[in-house]
Design a protein around this motif. Structure first.
Motif, PDB file in Angstrom:
ATOM      1  N   UNK A  36       0.846  -1.209   0.000  1.00 34.69           N
ATOM      2  CA  UNK A  36       0.000   0.000   0.000  1.00 34.69           C
ATOM      3  C   UNK A  36       0.874   1.249   0.000  1.00 34.69           C
ATOM      4  N   UNK A  37       1.984   1.205   0.749  1.00 37.81           N
ATOM      5  CA  UNK A  37       2.862   2.375   0.826  1.00 37.81           C
ATOM      6  C   UNK A  37       3.530   2.603  -0.543  1.00 37.81           C
ATOM      7  N   UNK A  38       4.062   1.514  -1.123  1.00 38.30           N
ATOM      8  CA  UNK A  38       4.702   1.611  -2.450  1.00 38.30           C
ATOM      9  C   UNK A  38       3.699   2.140  -3.476  1.00 38.30           C
ATOM     10  N   UNK A  39       2.491   1.584  -3.430  1.00 33.99           N
ATOM     11  CA  UNK A  39       1.467   1.911  -4.421  1.00 33.99           C
ATOM     12  C   UNK A  39       1.055   3.380  -4.290  1.00 33.99           C
ATOM     13  N   UNK A  40       0.780   3.802  -3.060  1.00 30.07           N
ATOM     14  CA  UNK A  40       0.309   5.184  -2.846  1.00 30.07           C
ATOM     15  C   UNK A  40       1.375   6.177  -3.305  1.00 30.07           C
ATOM     16  N   UNK A  41       2.623   5.868  -2.989  1.00 32.56           N
ATOM     17  CA  UNK A  41       3.710   6.786  -3.349  1.00 32.56           C
ATOM     18  C   UNK A  41       3.880   6.864  -4.870  1.00 32.56           C
ATOM     19  N   UNK A  42       3.833   5.688  -5.505  1.00 35.06           N
ATOM     20  CA  UNK A  42       4.063   5.684  -6.959  1.00 35.06           C
ATOM     21  C   UNK A  42       2.852   6.274  -7.685  1.00 35.06           C
ATOM     22  N   UNK A  43       1.638   6.006  -7.162  1.00 37.06           N
ATOM     23  CA  UNK A  43       0.417   6.509  -7.825  1.00 37.06           C
ATOM     24  C   UNK A  43       0.435   8.035  -7.862  1.00 37.06           C
ATOM     25  N   UNK A  44       1.056   8.648  -6.840  1.00 35.00           N
ATOM     26  CA  UNK A  44       1.131  10.129  -6.784  1.00 35.00           C
ATOM     27  C   UNK A  44       1.986  10.672  -7.946  1.00 35.00           C
ATOM     28  N   UNK A  45       2.929   9.867  -8.413  1.00 33.17           N
ATOM     29  CA  UNK A  45       3.860  10.341  -9.455  1.00 33.17           C
ATOM     30  C   UNK A  45       3.272  10.158 -10.857  1.00 33.17           C
ATOM     31  N   UNK A  46       2.219   9.339 -10.987  1.00 30.41           N
ATOM     32  CA  UNK A  46       1.765   8.955 -12.338  1.00 30.41           C
ATOM     33  C   UNK A  46       1.267  10.154 -13.131  1.00 30.41           C
ATOM     34  N   UNK A  47       0.505  11.014 -12.480  1.00 31.46           N
ATOM     35  CA  UNK A  47      -0.114  12.119 -13.228  1.00 31.46           C
ATOM     36  C   UNK A  47       0.969  12.930 -13.945  1.00 31.46           C
ATOM     37  N   UNK A  48       2.066  13.180 -13.211  1.00 31.77           N
ATOM     38  CA  UNK A  48       3.105  14.055 -13.791  1.00 31.77           C
ATOM     39  C   UNK A  48       4.041  13.282 -14.728  1.00 31.77           C
ATOM     40  N   UNK A  49       4.349  12.010 -14.388  1.00 37.67           N
ATOM     41  CA  UNK A  49       5.434  11.325 -15.101  1.00 37.67           C
ATOM     42  C   UNK A  49       5.002  10.202 -16.036  1.00 37.67           C
ATOM     43  N   UNK A  50       3.783   9.648 -15.892  1.00 37.95           N
ATOM     44  CA  UNK A  50       3.453   8.415 -16.643  1.00 37.95           C
ATOM     45  C   UNK A  50       2.583   8.688 -17.861  1.00 37.95           C
ATOM     46  N   UNK A  51       2.741   7.834 -18.880  1.00 39.34           N
ATOM     47  CA  UNK A  51       1.911   7.910 -20.084  1.00 39.34           C
ATOM     48  C   UNK A  51       0.450   7.633 -19.710  1.00 39.34           C
TER      49      UNK A  51
END
Ligand SMILES: C[C@H](O)[C@H](O)[C@H]1CNc2nc(N)[nH]c(=O)c2N1
Ligand SMILES: N[C@@H](Cc1ccccc1)C(=O)O
Ligand SMILES: [Fe+2]
Length: 287
Positions: A36-51
């Motif tokens: 959950x910690x890994x997921x929440x942290x990475x999900x925050x980055x998706x809007x700015x960095x992910x396709x």
């Protein structure tokens, strides 16, 4: 497999194709909390960095609450693109890996990284394989590409020449960037499962970012133990599919005869020029 420094995972009771049962019930409360910690942290980055295609696939999976049960996720994925998920104990030989992709089956490692390697780990864990790779299997073009890749892999294995094909996987499936109307975005699983490399691949000014060129990708060595020195940028997933489908085999002969290049080198005509201070080679030698 021979590249990875220390193989983890319990390979004792697996099937001939390296699959095991996931035993979802044996994950601990602490491991679910780490997911959950890994997921929440990475999900925050998706809007700015992910396709966007990656973001859409992540939404379809909706796996933020804890380590996913692969059978449930597999049924949801199969309904969309016919891909299924199988559990494996960790890295498996290329032959078996390609054979799974050829059958539209994606191997997902069953263990999760330790608390001391949250930002980056060398081997793929369930967060890398599931969070990093599965979302794009919801995208029809990429889903077809991954099966095409598996077919090419089986062929390359018969020719005993998968080293060059693995570079294509490494640079374009694990560490690919794509140009969008909203700027450069990451779609590679290897970046998007690592918070540190996600930022590095887009924001840092030290790596090379080159337009996708199949021949150059096939010639370029890569690192398995650190952030990449060079990232390749697609205009579209169709571009990757078409180039691989049309040019991989013809280029293969040519590339076989040319000297391989390291990521800090560029090829100008018949000359190879090393960029920077050549530190890549020393670091590589040290690795
Ligand atoms: C395609 C290339 O062989 C690549 O290194 C493969 C090898 N074996 C693997 N094994 C597993 N479980 N997961 C992977 O992502 C890979 N990657
Ligand atoms: N380095 C990735 C995992 C990975 C392993 C092997 C290949 C590609 C990626 C991460 O930290 O999540
Ligand atoms: Fe991977």
């Amino acid at each position: 497999m021979e590249n990875y420094p220390n193989l983890r995972g319990d390979y004792s009771d697996m099937a001939p194709d390296y699959t095991i049962s996931q035993d979802w019930d044996r994950y601990t409360v602490e491991e679910h909390a780490r997911w959950r910690m890994l997921y929440a942290r990475q999900a925050k980055l998706l809007k700015r960095y992910a396709a966007q295609e990656f973001i859409d696939g992540t939404a379809a999976l909706d796996a933020g609450d804890g380590i996913p049960d692969l059978e449930i996720a597999s049924a949801r994925l199969a309904a969309k693109t016919g891909w299924r998920l199988v559990a494996v104990p960790g890295l498996i030989p290329e032959t078996d890996f390609f054979a799974h992709l050829e059958r539209r089956q994606f191997p997902v490692t069953n263990w999760i990284r330790g608390a001391d390697e949250i930002d980056y780990l060398v081997e793929p864990d369930i967060f890398h394989d599931f969070f990093g790779h599965v979302p794009l299997l919801f995208n029809p073009v990429f889903a077809d590409y991954m099966q095409l890749y598996g077919e090419k892999g089986a062929e390359a294995n018969r020719l005993g020449t998968s080293k060059i094909l693995v570079r294509l996987y490494w640079y374009m499936v694990e560490f690919g960037l794509i140009r969008t109307g909203d700027g450069l975005k990451a779609y590679g699983a290897g970046m998007l499962s690592s918070a540190a490399e996600t930022r590095f691949s887009i924001k840092d000014n030290s790596p090379n970012r080159l337009c996708f060129d199949l021949k150059r990708v096939m010639r370029t060595r890569y690192r398995i133990d650190d952030f990449q020195e060079t990232y390749f940028v697609l205009d579209s997933f169709e571009q990757l599919f078409e180039a691989t489908h049309r040019d991989f085999a013809p280029l293969y002969e040519l590339v076989q005869r040319q000297p391989e290049i390291t990521p800090d080198q560029i090829v100008a005509g018949d000359r190879v020029i090393t960029l920077g201070d050549g530190s890549w080679k020393q670091r590589r030698a040290a690795a």
